[in-house]
Design an enzyme around this catalytic site. Structure first.
Site, mmCIF file in Angstrom:
data_model
loop_
_atom_site.group_PDB
_atom_site.id
_atom_site.type_symbol
_atom_site.label_atom_id
_atom_site.label_comp_id
_atom_site.label_asym_id
_atom_site.label_seq_id
_atom_site.Cartn_x
_atom_site.Cartn_y
_atom_site.Cartn_z
ATOM 1 N N GLY A 126 0.807 -1.207 0.000
ATOM 2 C CA GLY A 126 0.000 0.000 0.000
ATOM 3 C C GLY A 126 0.843 1.260 0.000
ATOM 4 C CG ASP B 260 9.507 -7.266 2.212
ATOM 5 O OD1 ASP B 260 10.335 -7.762 1.426
ATOM 6 O OD2 ASP B 260 8.689 -6.389 1.876
#
Length: 665
Positions: free
Chosen positions: A350, A464
């Site tokens: 996002g 990540d």
């Protein structure tokens, strides 16, 4: 000759008389005042400026001009006034004492302009008007402070100084409020001296002596405003609602203090009668009812649109997480409506916006994430609430969340220096990081991962780790962001069909096969991060416009190490300004963390020990084991062991000619 002397003395006497005058009531003065509009002198000598007529103006001036000598301006005046409203607690407009170059006010307007100006003349320097307003209506267009104030006006109704109506009680030694439109008589003193150039205004009830303290005192050079010949007097006006405005007495002097009024001689005020005709009352009530209905409809429509705009998902089970939840309106206001000007970046999950939370005046970063299913949302929110408890100097603090429609909003503390990748890879003139800063950032990220893997009450997988998820605070300290969230996004999915989460180039080979992340897969990504920081290059892709094929950073680093030239891969922008031992440590540790077998990678505790120098990094052997079946683009694969918290050990590896990293990621 005698006749000439008499005429000179007469003219001199007339000039002297025009420097001062006094009216203890205006009985018989109707021909000695210049009046217009609805101003009139009542039979008892009371000067009535306005009646209960609406939208009317009035003016009353001393009929002869007064003369001001250049740079020798001084005057003193006092008057007694009263304002009686037609409707209790609803006021018309006020009274203004005016020094003007003219008595012609035909083009002026009532209501907010108080019979003094109109829209085209208000504010003109050519007006040459000095005024003191007694205003009972707050007009936002001229920045009125309230609906009951005294103001000093120069050429405009925007007062150069103003104060709420009040007087200083010398007996009680406090300021006491005055209600200008109370219907009670009050006295005003206005004084200006040529030496100190202060315009002083004092107000008090008629029953009190002149206070020792001024209500207003403003330094003004009136020589630049007033002309040689001026008129003095009053203006007044009514609006949609009206007052009766009265002047009971007035005294003026240019050569000293104005003569005191004889209060016993002042005409009495009419008895207050608040009278509204029955027909007017009915019309007023009907109009008020229609207006209220219209306002209710507008408010209802606004409320409905507001609810739709700021509607949030709020279910009963979320009550226990209320302290961790922010309202969408607060986040909307904080980010200025999620404007593009507040956009910090766009990631795989996002967009991220910066903002300032109005309730606590704190800078935050707000990530907007789309979600299409309620499945697992309760567990998701529970885990967010749990992750709020994470406290580490190298982690970006997760502050809370908000749910709205098909959207989830996550609130973090704001990092002013942005993400590390901009410093490593952007070519927009951003200054490169020196080696000491890079080494400190690496140690900070390693410390954060150790905390997530081993030192918190639960094991948190990041999933990540990369330069773009490493943020820098105001002191350029590393803060690992988005911790744990990659794992949280999978609550919607069955564990057996979970999509591989992460970024190409950082995903460990075993995750592509098992789809089960572990702490070792975080270590793998950390290894690629080490090469990023040391080499100043991305994990893969064309590194320049001249490259014909994709470039794989891990292969290149391994090849250089195998040739004994590991430092060849160091970032060329550093121009050799680094500690060779530290650079070699970072690059070799990166290769160790990129081992294709998860069991052979060091833990984050080992990595921290290597970086701190409390354990020695083992050499990377180049033997090739043909039975392992593990490939790493001519890298290695074999069993080995790592040091405990107080010792060291060695590793054995093998090489191959293929690349699982390329195939699996």
């Amino acid at each position: 000759m005698i006749l000439v002397v008499v005429l000179i003395l007469a003219v001199h006497t007339l000039a002297q008389n025009e420097t001062h005058f006094i009216y203890n009531g205006f009985q018989g003065s109707i021909n000695k005042l210049h009046v217009d509009g609805i101003a009139t002198v009542l039979p008892n000598g009371l000067l009535q400026m306005t009646n209960y007529s609406i939208h009317k103006t009035s003016h009353a001036f001393y009929p002869h001009p007064v003369t001001f000598r250049p740079n020798r301006i001084s005057f003193s005046t006092t008057f007694v006034f009263a304002m009686t409203p037609q409707v209790p607690n609803h006021s018309g407009h006020g009274i203004v004492f005016v020094i003007s170059p003219t008595t012609n006010f035909n083009d002026t307007l009532p209501s907010a302009y108080i019979g003094l100006f109109n829209p085209s003349t208000d504010g003109l320097l050519t007006n040459h008007i000095v005024a003191v307003e007694l205003d009972t209506v707050q007009n936002a267009d001229v920045d009125d402070i309230d609906g009951n104030h005294v103001g000093i006006d120069i050429n405009s109704l925007k007062s150069v100084d103003a104060a709420s109506a009040a007087f200083y009680s010398d007996e009680e030694r406090v300021n006491k409020t005055l209600q200008l439109n109370s219907g009670k008589p009050m006295q005003v003193w206005i004084e200006y001296g040529e030496v100190d150039m202060l315009l002083n205004v004092t107000v008090s009830p008629l029953s009190y002596p002149k206070p020792s303290k001024y209500l207003l005192s403003k330094h003004l050079n009136l020589s630049s405003i007033l002309l040689h010949s001026m008129y003095v007097g009053f203006t007044s006006a009514t609006g949609l609602v009206s007052n009766c405005h009265y002047i009971q007495g007035w005294s003026w002097n240019q050569n000293g203090k104005a003569q005191d009024l004889d209060l016993s001689k002042l005409p009495s005020l009419p008895k207050i009668k608040h009278h509204i005709k029955k027909k007017q009352l009915i019309i007023f009530v009907v109009l008020l009812a229609v207006l209220l209905m219209f306002l209710v409809m507008i408010i209802a429509a606004v409320w409905f649109l507001w609810r739709k705009k700021f509607e949030e998902l709020l279910e009963p089970w979320e009550k226990e997480y209320a302290p961790h939840r922010y309202s969408f309106m607060d986040l909307y206001v904080a980010t200025k409506g999620f404007k593009n000007s507040e956009l910090l970046g766009v990631g795989g999950f996002g967009k991220v916006y910066k903002g300032v939370l109005p309730s606590i005046n704190r800078q935050v970063a707000v990530k907007r994430v789309s979600h299409d299913s309620k499945q697992g949302m309760k567990e998701f929110v529970a885990e967010i609430s749990s992750l709020r408890k994470l406290r580490h100097r190298n982690l970006v603090q997760l502050l809370g969340y908000c749910r709205r429609k098909r959207e989830l909003l996550l609130v973090y503390e704001y990092m002013p220096n942005g993400s590390l990748d901009k410093f490593l890879f952007d070519k927009d003139g951003k200054s490169n990081l020196c080696w000491s800063s890079r080494f400190n950032i690496i140690k900070g990220v390693a410390s954060a991962l150790l905390y997530l893997h081993e030192e918190w009450e639960q094991v948190v997988l990041h999933r990540d780790v990369k330069a773009s998820n490493v943020l820098l605070d105001a002191d350029m300290n590393a803060r690992l962001g988005d911790f744990g969230l990659a794992r949280l996004y999978d609550h919607n999915n069955d564990p057996r069909t979970t999509n591989v989460v992460g970024t190409i180039g950082y995903i460990a080979p075993e995750v592509s096969r098992t789809q089960k992340p572990t702490t070792s897969s975080d270590v793998f990504a950390f290894g690629m991060f080490l090469l990023e920081v040391g080499c100043g290059r991305r994990p893969s892709g064309k590194q320049s416009d001249n490259d014909a094929e994709d470039f794989f950073l891990s292969d290149w680093a391994y090849d250089c190490w195998k040739r004994g030239e590991i430092l060849m891969v160091s970032d060329p922008t550093l121009e050799g300004n680094y500690q060779e031992k530290e650079m070699e440590l970072i690059l070799k540790l990166g290769l160790l963390c990129l081992h294709p077998k998860a069991a052979e990678r060091p833990t984050m505790r080992h990595a921290v020990m290597f970086l701190d120098g409390s354990a020695t990094l083992p050499d990377i052997p180049s033997e090739y084991d043909p039975e392992s079946g593990i490939y790493f683009g001519e890298v290695w694969g074999n069993s080995g062991s790592y040091p405990s918290s107080s010792g060291t050990a060695s590793l054995t590896f093998m090489s191959s000619s293929n690349s699982v990293l390329q195939r699996g990621c």
